[in-house]
Scaffold this motif. Structure first.
Motif, PDB file in Angstrom:
ATOM      1  N   ARG A  88       0.820  -1.220   0.000  1.00 21.42           N
ATOM      2  CA  ARG A  88       0.000   0.000   0.000  1.00 21.42           C
ATOM      3  C   ARG A  88       0.848   1.262   0.000  1.00 21.42           C
ATOM      4  O   ARG A  88       0.346   2.349  -0.298  1.00 21.42           O
ATOM      5  CB  ARG A  88      -0.949  -0.033   1.202  1.00 21.42           C
ATOM      6  CG  ARG A  88      -1.990  -1.138   1.105  1.00 21.42           C
ATOM      7  CD  ARG A  88      -2.718  -1.364   2.420  1.00 21.42           C
ATOM      8  NE  ARG A  88      -3.508  -0.197   2.806  1.00 21.42           N
ATOM      9  CZ  ARG A  88      -4.127  -0.092   3.978  1.00 21.42           C
ATOM     10  NH1 ARG A  88      -4.022  -1.076   4.876  1.00 21.42           N
ATOM     11  NH2 ARG A  88      -4.813   0.981   4.266  1.00 21.42           N
ATOM     12  N   LEU A  89       2.121   1.134   0.323  1.00 18.35           N
ATOM     13  CA  LEU A  89       3.018   2.290   0.269  1.00 18.35           C
ATOM     14  C   LEU A  89       3.480   2.622  -1.149  1.00 18.35           C
ATOM     15  O   LEU A  89       3.920   3.739  -1.415  1.00 18.35           O
ATOM     16  CB  LEU A  89       4.260   2.034   1.137  1.00 18.35           C
ATOM     17  CG  LEU A  89       4.305   2.602   2.542  1.00 18.35           C
ATOM     18  CD1 LEU A  89       5.627   2.229   3.201  1.00 18.35           C
ATOM     19  CD2 LEU A  89       4.119   4.109   2.559  1.00 18.35           C
ATOM     20  N   VAL A  90       3.406   1.658  -2.041  1.00 18.29           N
ATOM     21  CA  VAL A  90       3.960   1.841  -3.379  1.00 18.29           C
ATOM     22  C   VAL A  90       3.453   3.112  -4.076  1.00 18.29           C
ATOM     23  O   VAL A  90       4.254   3.866  -4.642  1.00 18.29           O
ATOM     24  CB  VAL A  90       3.701   0.588  -4.249  1.00 18.29           C
ATOM     25  CG1 VAL A  90       4.028   0.863  -5.711  1.00 18.29           C
ATOM     26  CG2 VAL A  90       4.545  -0.575  -3.739  1.00 18.29           C
ATOM     27  N   PRO A  91       2.131   3.418  -4.047  1.00 23.40           N
ATOM     28  CA  PRO A  91       1.684   4.651  -4.718  1.00 23.40           C
ATOM     29  C   PRO A  91       2.336   5.919  -4.170  1.00 23.40           C
ATOM     30  O   PRO A  91       2.580   6.867  -4.924  1.00 23.40           O
ATOM     31  CB  PRO A  91       0.172   4.648  -4.470  1.00 23.40           C
ATOM     32  CG  PRO A  91      -0.177   3.217  -4.244  1.00 23.40           C
ATOM     33  CD  PRO A  91       0.996   2.634  -3.532  1.00 23.40           C
ATOM     34  N   TYR A  92       2.631   5.934  -2.879  1.00 25.37           N
ATOM     35  CA  TYR A  92       3.298   7.096  -2.290  1.00 25.37           C
ATOM     36  C   TYR A  92       4.762   7.151  -2.715  1.00 25.37           C
ATOM     37  O   TYR A  92       5.308   8.224  -2.992  1.00 25.37           O
ATOM     38  CB  TYR A  92       3.197   7.042  -0.764  1.00 25.37           C
ATOM     39  CG  TYR A  92       1.782   7.070  -0.235  1.00 25.37           C
ATOM     40  CD1 TYR A  92       1.104   8.272  -0.053  1.00 25.37           C
ATOM     41  CD2 TYR A  92       1.121   5.886   0.079  1.00 25.37           C
ATOM     42  CE1 TYR A  92      -0.203   8.300   0.426  1.00 25.37           C
ATOM     43  CE2 TYR A  92      -0.183   5.900   0.556  1.00 25.37           C
ATOM     44  CZ  TYR A  92      -0.834   7.107   0.729  1.00 25.37           C
ATOM     45  OH  TYR A  92      -2.129   7.126   1.198  1.00 25.37           O
ATOM     46  N   LEU A  93       5.409   5.991  -2.751  1.00 20.48           N
ATOM     47  CA  LEU A  93       6.826   5.953  -3.106  1.00 20.48           C
ATOM     48  C   LEU A  93       7.058   6.278  -4.579  1.00 20.48           C
ATOM     49  O   LEU A  93       8.168   6.683  -4.953  1.00 20.48           O
ATOM     50  CB  LEU A  93       7.412   4.583  -2.771  1.00 20.48           C
ATOM     51  CG  LEU A  93       7.440   4.229  -1.277  1.00 20.48           C
ATOM     52  CD1 LEU A  93       8.012   2.832  -1.072  1.00 20.48           C
ATOM     53  CD2 LEU A  93       8.247   5.249  -0.481  1.00 20.48           C
ATOM     54  N   LEU A  94       6.035   6.112  -5.412  1.00 28.36           N
ATOM     55  CA  LEU A  94       6.175   6.478  -6.825  1.00 28.36           C
ATOM     56  C   LEU A  94       6.562   7.939  -6.993  1.00 28.36           C
ATOM     57  O   LEU A  94       7.155   8.327  -8.003  1.00 28.36           O
ATOM     58  CB  LEU A  94       4.863   6.199  -7.573  1.00 28.36           C
ATOM     59  CG  LEU A  94       4.599   4.741  -7.965  1.00 28.36           C
ATOM     60  CD1 LEU A  94       3.152   4.570  -8.428  1.00 28.36           C
ATOM     61  CD2 LEU A  94       5.566   4.304  -9.050  1.00 28.36           C
ATOM     62  N   ARG A  95       6.226   8.738  -6.000  1.00 29.72           N
ATOM     63  CA  ARG A  95       6.535  10.175  -6.056  1.00 29.72           C
ATOM     64  C   ARG A  95       7.761  10.533  -5.221  1.00 29.72           C
ATOM     65  O   ARG A  95       8.012  11.707  -4.959  1.00 29.72           O
ATOM     66  CB  ARG A  95       5.322  10.975  -5.566  1.00 29.72           C
ATOM     67  CG  ARG A  95       4.045  10.687  -6.370  1.00 29.72           C
ATOM     68  CD  ARG A  95       2.932  11.660  -6.020  1.00 29.72           C
ATOM     69  NE  ARG A  95       2.466  11.477  -4.646  1.00 29.72           N
ATOM     70  CZ  ARG A  95       1.481  10.652  -4.311  1.00 29.72           C
ATOM     71  NH1 ARG A  95       0.915   9.897  -5.216  1.00 29.72           N
ATOM     72  NH2 ARG A  95       1.076  10.565  -3.052  1.00 29.72           N
ATOM     73  N   THR A  96       8.501   9.502  -4.770  1.00 30.63           N
ATOM     74  CA  THR A  96       9.652   9.720  -3.897  1.00 30.63           C
ATOM     75  C   THR A  96      10.903   9.138  -4.548  1.00 30.63           C
ATOM     76  O   THR A  96      10.978   7.929  -4.770  1.00 30.63           O
ATOM     77  CB  THR A  96       9.421   9.054  -2.523  1.00 30.63           C
ATOM     78  OG1 THR A  96       8.208   9.560  -1.958  1.00 30.63           O
ATOM     79  CG2 THR A  96      10.571   9.352  -1.577  1.00 30.63           C
ATOM     80  N   PRO A  97      11.915   9.957  -4.853  1.00 29.02           N
ATOM     81  CA  PRO A  97      13.098   9.444  -5.561  1.00 29.02           C
ATOM     82  C   PRO A  97      13.946   8.458  -4.764  1.00 29.02           C
ATOM     83  O   PRO A  97      14.537   7.546  -5.342  1.00 29.02           O
ATOM     84  CB  PRO A  97      13.901  10.714  -5.873  1.00 29.02           C
ATOM     85  CG  PRO A  97      12.948  11.839  -5.725  1.00 29.02           C
ATOM     86  CD  PRO A  97      11.952  11.410  -4.706  1.00 29.02           C
TER      87      PRO A  97
END
Length: 370
Positions: A88-97
């Motif tokens: 569930r964290l993946v969508p947030y990490l998509l915006r994190t380099p």
């Protein structure tokens, strides 16, 4: 992607001292850099909120599946299932380099989703000859930070690309938020710390734990801290009952839950280390002092590089010899001093605290590549 770094505080509280000094160093090096600290429980949230008030760019974020627990004093909490959190964290990490973690479980993300643009930086928490290094998830990290050149060589020998493995020095040496531990006992005696490992095949606990606790409770020459590895209660639930039997003694301090178990407080205050294969030994040997090792299996440990740390003290193979070994440990310490110094230096490298700054510089370098 927007310039941002995420730190994953999703595991046991024992990981916090290996990660948080890097957060502090990074916030100091680049005060305007947005830093997200993803936390799994309210215990993590309470600790990190207290320590990050001075950093305007650091934000505490509740991970999906965040669990509120009653304990608010740093006690290791029951954790929510980690794999669903990571998914569930993946969508947030998509915006994190860049994402920084201290455990292997989080590396399932780059291993399973290699197309993800987030670059994972893995920093070490276990050190010493018993550290697990063959987990294939480790190869999924974009960069791996280790404390020493010796540790770096172990990964190079396993095929990791040299540019992806960096020796920084021991990050936990920069952790400043220790719990005061000097006033635990009413009477002045030297302090013995017993820390059996949590994994049965590495631990003295299954064969000898109960008897060792009984002996330590019966003697009166030493004050005793019983603080086994944080995960031992998970695998050996009888530990609570055994330690409860001696917890009322004035010369015994029992700790199975508090943050002091993992923040370096007990290894700092102890005068004698008693254990088996826990990496806490390396932390203890940063300042060399007497050490004893328990070997119920009678291993040929000198022929096994995994037990190289046992050169730092006497190895007890007969429980009847434990009390005499404890008594003679201080006078025999000089004979182990050179091995202790070498063991610590090889395993953790620089212990000045500069390792956190070097780790932060490496993270900024990875961020610049993104």
């Amino acid at each position: 992607m927007r310039r941002r770094v995420a730190f994953l505080f999703l595991g046991e509280t024992l990981l916090i001292p290996h990660l948080f000094p890097i957060v502090e160093a990074l916030a100091g090096l680049d005060p305007g850099l947005p830093i997200d600290l993803w936390v799994a429980t309210s215990v993590h949230e309470d600790l990190l909120t207290r320590w990050t008030a001075e950093f305007r760019s650091v934000r505490i974020r509740r991970a999906p599946g965040f669990r509120t627990v009653r304990a608010s004093d740093g006690r290791n909490p029951p954790l929510p299932p980690k794999l669903p959190i990571l998914l569930r964290l993946v969508p947030y990490l998509l915006r994190t380099p860049v994402a920084v973690c201290a455990e292997q479980t989080s590396l399932w993300i780059p291993r399973v989703l290699p197309w993800l643009p987030t670059r994972f930086v893995k920093t070490s928490h276990g050190v010493g000859s018993m550290s697990a290094r063959d987990d294939r998830r480790r190869m999924a990290a974009f960069h791996t930070l280790v404390p020493s050149e010796q540790e770096r060589r172990t990964y190079l020998d396993r095929g990791m690309a040299p540019e992806r493995i960096i020796a920084t020095g021991y990050v936990k040496a920069a952790f400043r938020q220790r719990t005061p531990a000097k006033a635990l006992f009413a009477d002045e005696r030297p302090i013995l710390l017993y820390t059996p490992h949590w994994q049965a095949h590495r631990s003295s606990w299954p064969a000898w734990g109960r008897a060792v606790v009984e002996q330590l409770g019966a003697q009166r020459d030493w004050n005793v801290i019983l603080a086994p590895h944080q995960r031992l209660v998970e695998t050996a639930p009888e530990v609570r009952e055994v330690l409860a039997g001696v917890s009322g003694l004035p010369h015994v301090h029992v700790d199975l839950d508090s943050f002091a178990m993992v923040d370096g407080s007990y290894t700092a205050v102890a005068d004698l280390y008693l254990g088996d294969t826990s990496s806490q030994l390396i932390e203890y040997l940063v300042r060399p002092r007497p050490a004893l090792f328990l070997d119920p299996a009678g291993r040929d440990w000198r022929a096994d590089p995994g037990y190289a740390m046992w050169a730092a003290g006497e190895v007890v193979t007969d429980l009847a010899d434990l009390a005499p070994a404890i008594a003679r440990a201080p006078e025999r310490h000089a004979g182990f001093l050179a091995a202790q110094t070498r063991t610590a230096a090889d395993a953790v490298g620089d212990t000045s605290g500069a390792g956190a700054g070097r780790a932060a510089e490496e993270i900024l370098r990875v961020l610049a590549m993104a």
